[in-house]
Design an enzyme around this catalytic site. Sequence first.
Site, short mmCIF file in Angstrom:
data_model
loop_
_atom_site.label_atom_id
_atom_site.label_comp_id
_atom_site.label_asym_id
_atom_site.label_seq_id
_atom_site.Cartn_x
_atom_site.Cartn_y
_atom_site.Cartn_z
N ASN A 222 2.27 1.50 4.41
CA ASN A 222 2.55 0.23 5.11
C ASN A 222 2.24 0.30 6.61
O ASN A 222 2.92 -0.33 7.42
CB ASN A 222 4.01 -0.24 4.89
CG ASN A 222 4.28 -1.68 5.31
OD1 ASN A 222 5.39 -2.01 5.73
ND2 ASN A 222 3.31 -2.56 5.21
N ASP B 190 -8.16 4.02 1.00
CA ASP B 190 -7.20 4.34 2.05
C ASP B 190 -7.94 4.84 3.29
O ASP B 190 -8.60 5.88 3.22
CB ASP B 190 -6.26 5.43 1.52
CG ASP B 190 -5.10 5.68 2.45
OD1 ASP B 190 -5.15 5.22 3.62
OD2 ASP B 190 -4.14 6.34 2.02
N CYS C 197 0.86 -1.19 0.00
CA CYS C 197 0.00 0.00 0.00
C CYS C 197 0.90 1.24 0.00
O CYS C 197 2.06 1.16 -0.41
CB CYS C 197 -0.98 -0.02 1.17
SG CYS C 197 -0.20 0.02 2.80
N CYS D 99 -1.46 0.78 7.38
CA CYS D 99 -2.91 0.50 7.46
C CYS D 99 -3.29 -0.72 6.63
O CYS D 99 -3.44 -1.82 7.15
CB CYS D 99 -3.74 1.71 7.03
SG CYS D 99 -3.48 3.17 8.07
N ARG D 100 -3.44 -0.54 5.31
CA ARG D 100 -4.03 -1.61 4.49
C ARG D 100 -3.14 -2.82 4.32
O ARG D 100 -3.60 -3.96 4.52
CB ARG D 100 -4.40 -1.04 3.10
CG ARG D 100 -5.56 -0.07 3.16
CD ARG D 100 -5.66 0.73 1.88
NE ARG D 100 -4.50 1.60 1.69
CZ ARG D 100 -4.25 2.32 0.62
NH1 ARG D 100 -5.07 2.25 -0.42
NH2 ARG D 100 -3.19 3.10 0.55
N SER D 101 -1.87 -2.61 3.93
CA SER D 101 -1.05 -3.82 3.65
C SER D 101 -0.70 -4.61 4.91
O SER D 101 -0.67 -5.85 4.85
CB SER D 101 0.18 -3.49 2.79
OG SER D 101 1.04 -2.59 3.42
P1 4NP Z 1 -1.80 2.88 4.05
O1 4NP Z 1 -2.38 4.27 4.61
O2 4NP Z 1 -1.23 3.17 2.68
O3 4NP Z 1 -2.98 1.98 3.99
O4 4NP Z 1 -0.74 2.43 5.05
C1 4NP Z 1 -1.61 5.43 4.68
C2 4NP Z 1 -0.81 5.65 5.76
C3 4NP Z 1 -0.06 6.79 5.85
C4 4NP Z 1 -0.11 7.73 4.83
C5 4NP Z 1 -0.91 7.51 3.74
C6 4NP Z 1 -1.66 6.35 3.65
N1 4NP Z 1 0.63 8.94 4.94
O5 4NP Z 1 0.52 9.78 4.05
O6 4NP Z 1 1.39 9.10 5.90
#
Ligand code: 4NP
Length: 166
Positions: free
Chosen positions: A13, A127, A10, A15-17
């Site tokens: 790294n 997201d 994702c 939340c989703r992955s």
């Molecule tokens: P993820 O979510 O891609 O599912 O881990 C996010 C976590 C952090 C950020 C963006 C998306 N960020 O911009 O810090």
Amino acid sequence: MTRHRLLFVCLGNICRSPMAEGVFRRVAEDEGAMHDFEIDSAGMGNWHEGQAPDTRAQAAALTRGVDISAQCARQVRAEDFARFDILLAMDRSNHADLMSLAPQDARHKVRFFLDFAPHVGTKDVPDPFYGGNEGFDHALDLIEAASRGLLEVLRKDGAKQARRGG
Ligand code: 4NP
């Protein structure tokens, strides 16, 4: 079954992955199939390198009996395209970024995770980072569906290969 090496990808790294890694591990363990897999997760960005998953992701996963607290964020690396058999993008943006990083001979390894849950009708696990808790629950619903679909496809492939003699 052939051993499969899977990388869930994702943006951050956190939340989703990490939820996908934890849920897929649980689904494969429940089916007694985890010995057939090497799995990991990574992010396109490096902002959260070394951090545990977002506490909201940890809590949402735990309500489904999946503990992801021991995971540690890292960025996608060039060698991931050689080390893993399939790189599973959580959304179109991750897919495009992976395709632009992938060496020519590894482009076929980049897939949408939700290709393995065609009935959900979307390619994107939204997201949840900037929203509320319901976003994490929705992401988990999609992730559970794709995890079951992916396991089923890979087990069928393994059975086909076994019938062909490897
Ligand atoms: P993820 O979510 O891609 O599912 O881990 C996010 C976590 C952090 C950020 C963006 C998306 N960020 O911009 O810090």
